[in-house]
Design an enzyme around this catalytic site. Structure first.
Site, short mmCIF file in Angstrom:
data_model
loop_
_atom_site.label_atom_id
_atom_site.label_comp_id
_atom_site.label_asym_id
_atom_site.label_seq_id
_atom_site.Cartn_x
_atom_site.Cartn_y
_atom_site.Cartn_z
N ALA A 1 22.55 13.88 69.21
CA ALA A 1 21.86 12.77 69.89
C ALA A 1 22.56 11.46 69.54
CB ALA A 1 20.39 12.72 69.46
N GLY A 2 22.74 11.23 68.25
CA GLY A 2 23.39 9.98 67.81
C GLY A 2 24.86 9.94 68.19
N ASP A 3 25.55 11.07 68.11
CA ASP A 3 26.99 11.10 68.42
C ASP A 3 27.22 10.78 69.90
OD1 ASP A 3 27.04 12.15 65.85
OD2 ASP A 3 27.22 14.22 66.56
N TYR B 1 24.70 10.16 57.36
CA TYR B 1 24.52 10.64 55.98
C TYR B 1 24.07 12.10 55.95
CZ TYR B 1 22.64 10.85 51.22
OH TYR B 1 22.37 11.20 49.92
N TRP C 1 29.37 26.30 56.44
CA TRP C 1 30.38 27.04 55.67
C TRP C 1 31.66 26.21 55.84
CZ3 TRP C 1 26.58 29.20 58.58
CH2 TRP C 1 25.80 30.19 57.97
N LYS D 1 20.00 3.02 65.44
CA LYS D 1 19.30 4.02 66.26
C LYS D 1 18.08 4.54 65.52
CE LYS D 1 23.27 5.81 65.89
NZ LYS D 1 24.44 6.69 65.74
O1 LIG Z 1 26.74 17.83 60.33
C1 LIG Z 1 27.93 17.83 60.59
O2 LIG Z 1 28.82 17.65 59.76
C2 LIG Z 1 28.37 18.04 61.96
O3 LIG Z 1 29.33 17.44 62.32
C3 LIG Z 1 27.58 18.96 62.84
C4 LIG Z 1 26.96 18.35 64.05
O4 LIG Z 1 27.76 18.55 65.19
C5 LIG Z 1 26.67 16.90 63.90
O5 LIG Z 1 26.08 16.66 62.65
C6 LIG Z 1 25.75 16.40 64.94
O6 LIG Z 1 25.52 15.03 64.68
#
Ligand SMILES: O=C(O)C(=O)C[C@H](O)[C@H](O)CO
Length: 318
Positions: free
Chosen positions: A259-261, A169, A103, A228
């Site tokens: 995981a990636g962050d 993406y 949202w 990754k």
């Molecule tokens: O999907 C998104 O825009 C977000 O930032 C939510 C999640 O925290 C994020 O995708 C995790 O990688």
């Protein structure tokens, strides 16, 4: 000297289910997650600044306080008088694979460039050692604001800031794949360091393997590349040298959110601490392996401290 890292994008209200009809509320968003794990794991002093827009309501104040609690600088958290933070909910399947419901169509963060142009100026960014942004940062902006942002990033690059980009993406945030592709390619052309997931390149550029992504980004002029691929590990390239690393084995994947962050945060923490990419990816993989054993994007300080007591970027240097 303390390095200054500017991390730009959106942080939302995050909800995930604890038990039937009971949800836990936190704050998260891809670049914010990276900022938190970078700040928590860097062994040298860093001034990490989060660059976003929030509202003037109580939940925005709470969000700013959550960022402060992570010892992240909030000077670049600008205020919109007309919007509030976005919200997302995490759903996980039986294997811990996450999906999100958002949202956020009218979230304050979408106004970040406009707020910046009205309330601040280039001097507030100038001189940062590193500028970090993602495909989500680009996706939430209007075309005009995205163009303004690219001009700012070009200026930063010319002035010597290192530019770091993760395409992250999210098809739901873009009007169509072609718009996403064009913006992401423009970002790569400015990036010194790229930290994509193979999935992003499968979806956008028909890549099948990590080495193809490395080759693609090398052609675009990126000099430090880490691709990754979840439990299959990573493939990287730095100063003409290619390398790979395994994912860290995980006992039980509970939630793959961030995981990636977290990988990116751990990787940059190690790199900023002077550790070579080949070793930095090992710490980053260890950190990401820990994060997916927990629910939500940001692991509580209490649980994180247990990890930190045993693992540091420097302990991954041979
Ligand atoms: O999907 C998104 O825009 C977000 O930032 C939510 C999640 O925290 C994020 O995708 C995790 O990688």
């Amino acid at each position: 000297m303390t390095k200054r890292i500017v991390i730009m994008g959106e942080c939302m209200v995050e909800l995930f289910q604890l038990v039937d009809n009971v949800y836990h509320q936190n704050f998260a968003g891809d670049v914010f997650n990276t900022a938190v794990y970078l700040k928590r794991t860097c062994e040298v002093p860093l001034d990490v600044q989060f660059f976003t827009a929030v509202g003037i309501d109580r939940i925005s104040d709470k969000l700013v306080r959550a960022v402060e609690r992570e010892k992240i600088d909030t000077k670049l958290m600008l205020r919109s008088k007309t919007a509030r933070p976005g919200l997302y909910m995490i759903n996980t399947d039986a294997f811990g694979e996450r999906s999100f419901v958002y949202w956020r169509d009218s979230s304050a963060a979408k106004q970040v460039v406009q707020c910046f142009m009205a309330q601040s100026n280039y001097e507030a960014l100038k001189g940062c050692d590193m500028f970090y942004f993602s495909g989500i940062t680009l996706a939430i902006l209007s075309d005009a604001d995205r163009t303004t942002l690219f001009t700012l990033i070009e200026q930063l690059k010319q002035d010597g800031s290192q530019i770091v980009f993760d395409p992250n993406y999210r098809p739901a945030l873009w009007p169509n794949a072609d718009t996403a592709k064009a913006a992401i390619l423009q970002a790569y052309r400015l990036a010194d360091v790229a930290l994509p997931g193979l999935d992003d390149h499968k979806a956008l550029f028909d890549a099948e393997r990590t080495d193809q992504v490395v080759e693609h980004l090398t052609e675009l002029g990126v000099t430090e590349i880490i691709v990754k691929d979840g439990k299959n590990g990573i493939n990287g390239r730095f100063k003409q040298e290619c390398f790979s690393a395994m994912a860290h084995p995980v006992k039980k994947v509970v939630d793959t959110t961030a995981a990636g962050d977290s990988f990116n945060g751990g990787y940059l923490a190690a790199r900023l601490g002077g550790i070579a990419p080949q070793q930095a990816v090992k710490f980053a993989a260890r950190l990401a392996g820990f994060v997916v054993e927990h629910t939500g994007a940001i692991v509580s300080k209490e649980h994180f401290n247990g990890f930190w007591a045993k693992h540091r970027p420097s302990s991954f240097v041979k």
